[in-house]
Design a protein around this motif. Structure first.
Motif, PDB file in Angstrom:
ATOM      1  N   LEU A 211       0.827  -1.210   0.000  1.00 43.05           N
ATOM      2  CA  LEU A 211       0.000   0.000   0.000  1.00 43.05           C
ATOM      3  C   LEU A 211       0.864   1.264   0.000  1.00 43.05           C
ATOM      4  O   LEU A 211       0.557   2.242  -0.699  1.00 43.05           O
ATOM      5  CB  LEU A 211      -0.929   0.000   1.227  1.00 43.05           C
ATOM      6  N   LEU A 212       1.949   1.238   0.760  1.00 46.94           N
ATOM      7  CA  LEU A 212       2.861   2.389   0.801  1.00 46.94           C
ATOM      8  C   LEU A 212       3.538   2.581  -0.553  1.00 46.94           C
ATOM      9  O   LEU A 212       3.671   3.710  -1.037  1.00 46.94           O
ATOM     10  CB  LEU A 212       3.904   2.189   1.904  1.00 46.94           C
ATOM     11  N   GLN A 213       3.934   1.483  -1.180  1.00 49.16           N
ATOM     12  CA  GLN A 213       4.561   1.566  -2.502  1.00 49.16           C
ATOM     13  C   GLN A 213       3.579   2.095  -3.545  1.00 49.16           C
ATOM     14  O   GLN A 213       3.983   2.733  -4.528  1.00 49.16           O
ATOM     15  CB  GLN A 213       5.089   0.192  -2.914  1.00 49.16           C
ATOM     16  N   GLN A 214       2.286   1.852  -3.329  1.00 47.52           N
ATOM     17  CA  GLN A 214       1.253   2.303  -4.273  1.00 47.52           C
ATOM     18  C   GLN A 214       0.833   3.758  -4.052  1.00 47.52           C
ATOM     19  O   GLN A 214       0.022   4.286  -4.801  1.00 47.52           O
ATOM     20  CB  GLN A 214       0.027   1.392  -4.160  1.00 47.52           C
ATOM     21  N   GLY A 215       1.390   4.394  -3.002  1.00 52.85           N
ATOM     22  CA  GLY A 215       1.101   5.814  -2.788  1.00 52.85           C
ATOM     23  C   GLY A 215       0.053   6.112  -1.736  1.00 52.85           C
ATOM     24  O   GLY A 215      -0.431   7.252  -1.647  1.00 52.85           O
ATOM     25  N   ASP A 231       5.348   7.070   1.196  1.00 59.25           N
ATOM     26  CA  ASP A 231       6.560   6.954   0.390  1.00 59.25           C
ATOM     27  C   ASP A 231       7.239   8.321   0.268  1.00 59.25           C
ATOM     28  O   ASP A 231       6.677   9.259  -0.297  1.00 59.25           O
ATOM     29  CB  ASP A 231       6.177   6.410  -0.992  1.00 59.25           C
ATOM     30  N   ALA A 232       8.453   8.433   0.803  1.00 55.72           N
ATOM     31  CA  ALA A 232       9.174   9.707   0.777  1.00 55.72           C
ATOM     32  C   ALA A 232       9.712  10.045  -0.609  1.00 55.72           C
ATOM     33  O   ALA A 232      10.203  11.153  -0.835  1.00 55.72           O
ATOM     34  CB  ALA A 232      10.324   9.684   1.788  1.00 55.72           C
ATOM     35  N   LYS A 236       3.729  13.391  -5.108  1.00 50.21           N
ATOM     36  CA  LYS A 236       2.273  13.545  -5.107  1.00 50.21           C
ATOM     37  C   LYS A 236       1.681  13.110  -3.766  1.00 50.21           C
ATOM     38  O   LYS A 236       0.797  13.791  -3.210  1.00 50.21           O
ATOM     39  CB  LYS A 236       1.684  12.713  -6.252  1.00 50.21           C
ATOM     40  N   THR A 237       2.168  11.976  -3.221  1.00 39.92           N
ATOM     41  CA  THR A 237       1.654  11.482  -1.937  1.00 39.92           C
ATOM     42  C   THR A 237       2.054  12.406  -0.801  1.00 39.92           C
ATOM     43  O   THR A 237       1.268  12.651   0.124  1.00 39.92           O
ATOM     44  CB  THR A 237       2.171  10.051  -1.661  1.00 39.92           C
ATOM     45  N   VAL A 238       3.280  12.933  -0.855  1.00 38.75           N
ATOM     46  CA  VAL A 238       3.726  13.873   0.178  1.00 38.75           C
ATOM     47  C   VAL A 238       2.856  15.128   0.148  1.00 38.75           C
ATOM     48  O   VAL A 238       2.461  15.656   1.196  1.00 38.75           O
ATOM     49  CB  VAL A 238       5.224  14.224  -0.006  1.00 38.75           C
ATOM     50  N   ASP A 239       2.526  15.607  -1.040  1.00 34.96           N
ATOM     51  CA  ASP A 239       1.624  16.770  -1.165  1.00 34.96           C
ATOM     52  C   ASP A 239       0.248  16.459  -0.566  1.00 34.96           C
ATOM     53  O   ASP A 239      -0.352  17.299   0.108  1.00 34.96           O
ATOM     54  CB  ASP A 239       1.460  17.160  -2.637  1.00 34.96           C
ATOM     55  N   LEU A 323      10.639   6.310   4.085  1.00 41.20           N
ATOM     56  CA  LEU A 323       9.243   6.646   4.347  1.00 41.20           C
ATOM     57  C   LEU A 323       9.168   7.936   5.148  1.00 41.20           C
ATOM     58  O   LEU A 323       9.980   8.164   6.044  1.00 41.20           O
ATOM     59  CB  LEU A 323       8.550   5.538   5.156  1.00 41.20           C
ATOM     60  N   VAL A 324       8.185   8.764   4.809  1.00 39.52           N
ATOM     61  CA  VAL A 324       7.841   9.857   5.725  1.00 39.52           C
ATOM     62  C   VAL A 324       7.282   9.209   6.983  1.00 39.52           C
ATOM     63  O   VAL A 324       6.474   8.285   6.918  1.00 39.52           O
ATOM     64  CB  VAL A 324       6.785  10.792   5.100  1.00 39.52           C
ATOM     65  N   MET A 325       7.732   9.673   8.153  1.00 33.77           N
ATOM     66  CA  MET A 325       7.199   9.195   9.435  1.00 33.77           C
ATOM     67  C   MET A 325       6.960  10.419  10.311  1.00 33.77           C
ATOM     68  O   MET A 325       7.865  10.904  11.002  1.00 33.77           O
ATOM     69  CB  MET A 325       8.200   8.251  10.122  1.00 33.77           C
TER      70      MET A 325
END
Length: 452
Positions: A211-215, A231-232, A236-239, A323-325
């Motif tokens: 799931l993390l790899q998929q964003g 995912d760091a 797009k996911t970080v935004d 990974l963002v944590m």
């Protein structure tokens, strides 16, 4: 009968100190016993030969277990009538009187437990709660003193026969490791969405990594609270995480699987990252390649940490990327500690939840440090450092309680020549944060028998 008594003070309880003493005493053929009491650790020897005692004392101070620390040793001769019947060296039961010893902070997974975790032939292979007396949760699972299993979050997990044998064997590094557990008798993990459980145990871990790899954004339960993970490398996911947290520019901390994901580290930076405290370390951006440019916009530094517990090691090894944590809390709210609150309060932040059933009793955010030109700069002192006592050069004649400040709240107990600083608590404008402050203050005063 004549004997020698050694009184040991410092970090000597819950760190494998008594089995260490037991092994040394047997190595040098010394007869007597050792036990925990309110003052620390008490060692008694029956008429020990001078040379053996000297060697014992030397090793006692120079070959300590990783988390142990001696602050004071006093030695005196004693009359010991019962000693005539003593042969060999034994570990006596703890005495539960008032404590004058240090509580140990949570400690990052030690090399031995890490080896167990990834050894297919070990019975703790891929078990996310592996620990021993050299590592694992301490402060975050304690609810009262003395630090015995019945006074921790592990009280609801009875030991299986194999774990109990380890727990009772002085030669085992899990001797009296209060969080000791395995997949048969200990806590477990599961993955869920907002409505139902999707997977358990190792399948939950693999699905979370996918799931993390998929964003997706996943709330992950740790030692002292939940993290929001994503995912760091995925801008797009970080935004998306920033939009959901209403955090447009504030920097986000990241976790990397190992040091190979970093470059050009200074020796002190490596030492901090791999220490038992495992804090977030602020690093120059060029030392952290291949991450999204919106992790810490307009800044020259990025906060980086390594996995600090087995679940994080397994997750980061499986996902195999930074990974963002970041702490899992809605804007203005304290970080979430309970599974049901995570699903309820993080509903607008996380897509999925990786939970476990070991309760977090004491909140502990990730500590934050930086290597400065004149030494170590501590920006947030929490997991891994609290509740370590800070030695002072001057002696206080009164017990003093200090509180503040409003936005970055901590409190401090000042007694004798030591300061006991609480973990970072945060903005006390929020009623839940004020409640955490009150509960922590009550716990600290109980642990240290402190009345200001």
């Amino acid at each position: 009968m004549q004997g020698i008594e050694l009184r040991i003070k410092g970090k000597v309880q819950g760190v494998g100190f008594r089995p260490f003493v037991w092994l040394l005493a047997n190595q040098y053929g010394l007869n007597g016993d050792v036990n925990n009491d309110g003052q620390g650790v008490l060692i008694r020897f029956v008429s020990p030969p001078a040379d053996a005692l000297e060697q014992f004392l030397s090793d006692l101070q120079n070959k300590l277990p990783p988390l142990a620390q001696i602050t004071d040793i006093t030695q005196r001769a004693i009359d010991w009538p019962e000693a005539t019947a003593i042969t060999g060296f034994t570990i006596r039961e703890s005495e539960n009187n008032q404590m004058d010893t240090q509580i140990i902070p949570d400690a990052a997974t030690c090399p031995h437990c890490l080896a167990d975790l990834f050894d297919p032939n070990n019975r703790r292979y891929h078990y996310p709660f592996t620990n021993c007396t050299h590592c694992g949760p301490r402060f975050t699972i304690i609810k009262a003193i003395p630090y015995d299993r019945k006074n921790t979050a592990m009280s609801v997990f009875p030991l299986c026969p194999q774990c109990e044998r380890e727990y009772k064997d002085p030669a085992d590094r899990r001797f009296h490791a209060q969080p000791n557990a395995c997949s048969v008798c200990g806590p477990h993990i599961w993955l869920q969405d907002r409505e139902q459980t999707l997977a358990t145990h190792e399948t939950a871990l693999k699905q979370t990594a996918l799931l993390l790899q998929q964003g997706h954004i996943v709330a992950v339960k740790g030692l002292g609270g939940f993290h929001l993970a994503c995912d760091a490398n995925n801008r797009k996911t970080v935004d998306l995480l920033r939009q959901r947290k209403h955090r447009p520019t504030k920097p986000l901390a990241i976790m990397v699987p190992d040091l190979q994901f970093l470059q050009d580290l200074a020796p002190q930076e490596t030492e901090l990252l791999t220490s038992s405290a495992a804090p977030i370390v602020l690093l120059a951006k060029h030392k952290v390649p291949n991450i999204a440019d919106n992790i810490a916009p307009h800044l020259q530094e990025i906060g980086v940490m390594l996995p600090s517990n087995p679940l994080q090691h397994l997750l980061l090894r499986t996902v195999n990327r930074p990974l963002v944590m970041t702490s899992a809390n809605a804007s203005g709210q304290p970080p979430v500690l309970k599974n049901e609150y995570a699903v309820e309060q993080l509903n607008d932040l996380a897509d999925f939840y990786l939970c476990h059933n070991r309760d977090i009793l004491q909140r502990a955010d990730d500590s934050l440090v930086r290597v400065a030109f004149d030494g170590l700069e501590t920006l947030r002192r929490a997991r891994g450092y609290v509740p370590d006592e800070i030695p002072l050069e001057t002696q206080s004649t009164k017990n003093v309680l200090a509180l503040g400040s409003d936005l970055k709240n901590t409190f401090c107990l000042l007694r004798h020549n030591k300061a006991v600083l609480s973990q970072h608590i945060g903005d006390t404008a929020n009623e839940q944060v004020r409640s955490q402050l009150s509960e922590n203050l009550e716990l600290f005063q109980n642990i240290y028998q402190f009345k200001p």
